[in-house]
Design a protein around this motif. Structure first.
Motif, PDB file in Angstrom:
ATOM      1  N   UNK A  28      10.507   5.242  14.553  1.00  0.00           N
ATOM      2  CA  UNK A  28       9.283   5.902  14.981  1.00  0.00           C
ATOM      3  C   UNK A  28       8.074   5.333  14.229  1.00  0.00           C
ATOM      4  N   UNK A  29       7.015   5.018  14.955  1.00  0.00           N
ATOM      5  CA  UNK A  29       5.825   4.487  14.275  1.00  0.00           C
ATOM      6  C   UNK A  29       5.112   5.573  13.479  1.00  0.00           C
ATOM      7  N   UNK A  30       4.373   5.160  12.474  1.00  0.00           N
ATOM      8  CA  UNK A  30       3.526   6.105  11.745  1.00  0.00           C
ATOM      9  C   UNK A  30       2.444   6.649  12.694  1.00  0.00           C
ATOM     10  N   UNK A  31       1.743   7.648  12.249  1.00  0.00           N
ATOM     11  CA  UNK A  31       0.670   8.206  13.074  1.00  0.00           C
ATOM     12  C   UNK A  31      -0.419   7.158  13.299  1.00  0.00           C
ATOM     13  N   UNK A  32      -1.161   7.340  14.345  1.00  0.00           N
ATOM     14  CA  UNK A  32      -2.275   6.433  14.657  1.00  0.00           C
ATOM     15  C   UNK A  32      -3.261   6.386  13.494  1.00  0.00           C
ATOM     16  N   UNK A  33      -3.529   7.523  12.885  1.00  0.00           N
ATOM     17  CA  UNK A  33      -4.454   7.586  11.758  1.00  0.00           C
ATOM     18  C   UNK A  33      -3.952   6.743  10.581  1.00  0.00           C
ATOM     19  N   UNK A  34      -2.651   6.835  10.313  1.00  0.00           N
ATOM     20  CA  UNK A  34      -2.080   6.053   9.218  1.00  0.00           C
ATOM     21  C   UNK A  34      -2.213   4.552   9.470  1.00  0.00           C
ATOM     22  N   UNK A  35      -2.088   4.152  10.709  1.00  0.00           N
ATOM     23  CA  UNK A  35      -2.189   2.737  11.058  1.00  0.00           C
ATOM     24  C   UNK A  35      -3.629   2.214  11.013  1.00  0.00           C
ATOM     25  N   UNK A  36      -4.585   3.116  11.040  1.00  0.00           N
ATOM     26  CA  UNK A  36      -5.989   2.709  11.067  1.00  0.00           C
ATOM     27  C   UNK A  36      -6.655   2.704   9.692  1.00  0.00           C
ATOM     28  N   UNK A  40      -6.485  -2.335   1.987  1.00  0.00           N
ATOM     29  CA  UNK A  40      -5.570  -3.478   2.102  1.00  0.00           C
ATOM     30  C   UNK A  40      -4.127  -2.995   2.229  1.00  0.00           C
ATOM     31  N   UNK A  41      -3.404  -3.570   3.155  1.00  0.00           N
ATOM     32  CA  UNK A  41      -2.000  -3.241   3.397  1.00  0.00           C
ATOM     33  C   UNK A  41      -1.801  -1.770   3.773  1.00  0.00           C
ATOM     34  N   UNK A  42      -2.857  -1.085   4.160  1.00  0.00           N
ATOM     35  CA  UNK A  42      -2.787   0.362   4.444  1.00  0.00           C
ATOM     36  C   UNK A  42      -2.097   1.083   3.290  1.00  0.00           C
ATOM     37  N   UNK A  43      -2.402   0.633   2.077  1.00  0.00           N
ATOM     38  CA  UNK A  43      -1.686   1.121   0.895  1.00  0.00           C
ATOM     39  C   UNK A  43      -1.862   2.611   0.655  1.00  0.00           C
ATOM     40  N   UNK A  50       6.630  -0.489   5.916  1.00  0.00           N
ATOM     41  CA  UNK A  50       5.982   0.052   7.113  1.00  0.00           C
ATOM     42  C   UNK A  50       4.827  -0.849   7.536  1.00  0.00           C
ATOM     43  N   UNK A  51       4.030  -1.278   6.575  1.00  0.00           N
ATOM     44  CA  UNK A  51       2.916  -2.158   6.891  1.00  0.00           C
ATOM     45  C   UNK A  51       3.422  -3.449   7.524  1.00  0.00           C
ATOM     46  N   UNK A  52       4.481  -4.007   6.958  1.00  0.00           N
ATOM     47  CA  UNK A  52       5.047  -5.244   7.519  1.00  0.00           C
ATOM     48  C   UNK A  52       5.496  -5.003   8.956  1.00  0.00           C
ATOM     49  N   UNK A  53       6.252  -3.914   9.173  1.00  0.00           N
ATOM     50  CA  UNK A  53       6.801  -3.637  10.501  1.00  0.00           C
ATOM     51  C   UNK A  53       5.731  -3.315  11.539  1.00  0.00           C
ATOM     52  N   UNK A  54       4.791  -2.474  11.180  1.00  0.00           N
ATOM     53  CA  UNK A  54       3.869  -1.926  12.176  1.00  0.00           C
ATOM     54  C   UNK A  54       2.511  -2.635  12.248  1.00  0.00           C
ATOM     55  N   UNK A  55       2.183  -3.431  11.235  1.00  0.00           N
ATOM     56  CA  UNK A  55       0.892  -4.130  11.231  1.00  0.00           C
ATOM     57  C   UNK A  55       1.083  -5.656  11.220  1.00  0.00           C
ATOM     58  N   UNK A  56       1.725  -6.168  10.162  1.00  0.00           N
ATOM     59  CA  UNK A  56       1.833  -7.626  10.008  1.00  0.00           C
ATOM     60  C   UNK A  56       2.617  -8.274  11.147  1.00  0.00           C
ATOM     61  N   UNK A  57       3.830  -7.817  11.383  1.00  0.00           N
ATOM     62  CA  UNK A  57       4.658  -8.473  12.396  1.00  0.00           C
ATOM     63  C   UNK A  57       4.018  -8.435  13.783  1.00  0.00           C
ATOM     64  N   UNK A  58       3.549  -7.276  14.270  1.00  0.00           N
ATOM     65  CA  UNK A  58       2.907  -7.305  15.596  1.00  0.00           C
ATOM     66  C   UNK A  58       1.683  -8.219  15.664  1.00  0.00           C
ATOM     67  N   UNK A  59       0.857  -8.208  14.629  1.00  0.00           N
ATOM     68  CA  UNK A  59      -0.323  -9.081  14.634  1.00  0.00           C
ATOM     69  C   UNK A  59       0.081 -10.550  14.662  1.00  0.00           C
TER      70      UNK A  59
END
Length: 114
Positions: A28-36, A40-43, A50-59
């Protein structure tokens, strides 16, 4: 697909595979707010995997599909290493894959500048 895109694709797939092996891949993805997050790195909202899976890899998959432009710098290894020191004792393979990814991006950047 050019050689660089192939190398990046292999690196991305290897990182995903290692995250799965370490049971760090989430269904399950994190909330939209968490992704926004603007940190840096949504730390402030995500763990490093999570950052790698939901931000880095898709980008990065999007960049590969579009044939660039690739980032000029990466530098995620230092953050990955810091995370691993405190959260994942069995992360040496993941760190090696992150280091390889960093090196690919930095190597391309160096060749583009020259």
């Amino acid at each position: 697909m050019n050689d660089f895109a192939r190398e990046i694709s292999e690196a991305l797939l290897a990182i995903e595979t290692e995250l799965r092996r370490l049971s760090l891949w989430e269904r399950e993805p994190p909330s939209r707010e968490d992704l926004l997050s603007n940190q840096p790195f949504c730390c402030d909202t995500l763990d490093f995997p999570q950052w790698v899976q939901w931000i880095l890899l898709p980008r990065m998959w999007h960049i590969v599909e579009q044939d660039g432009p690739y980032p000029l710098h990466c530098g995620i290894y230092v953050y990955a290493e810091e995370w691993a020191l405190h959260h994942a004792a069995d992360s040496l393979a993941l760190l090696a894959l992150i280091r390889r990814f960093d090196a690919l991006i930095e190597g391309r950047s160096a060749s583009v500048r020259h």
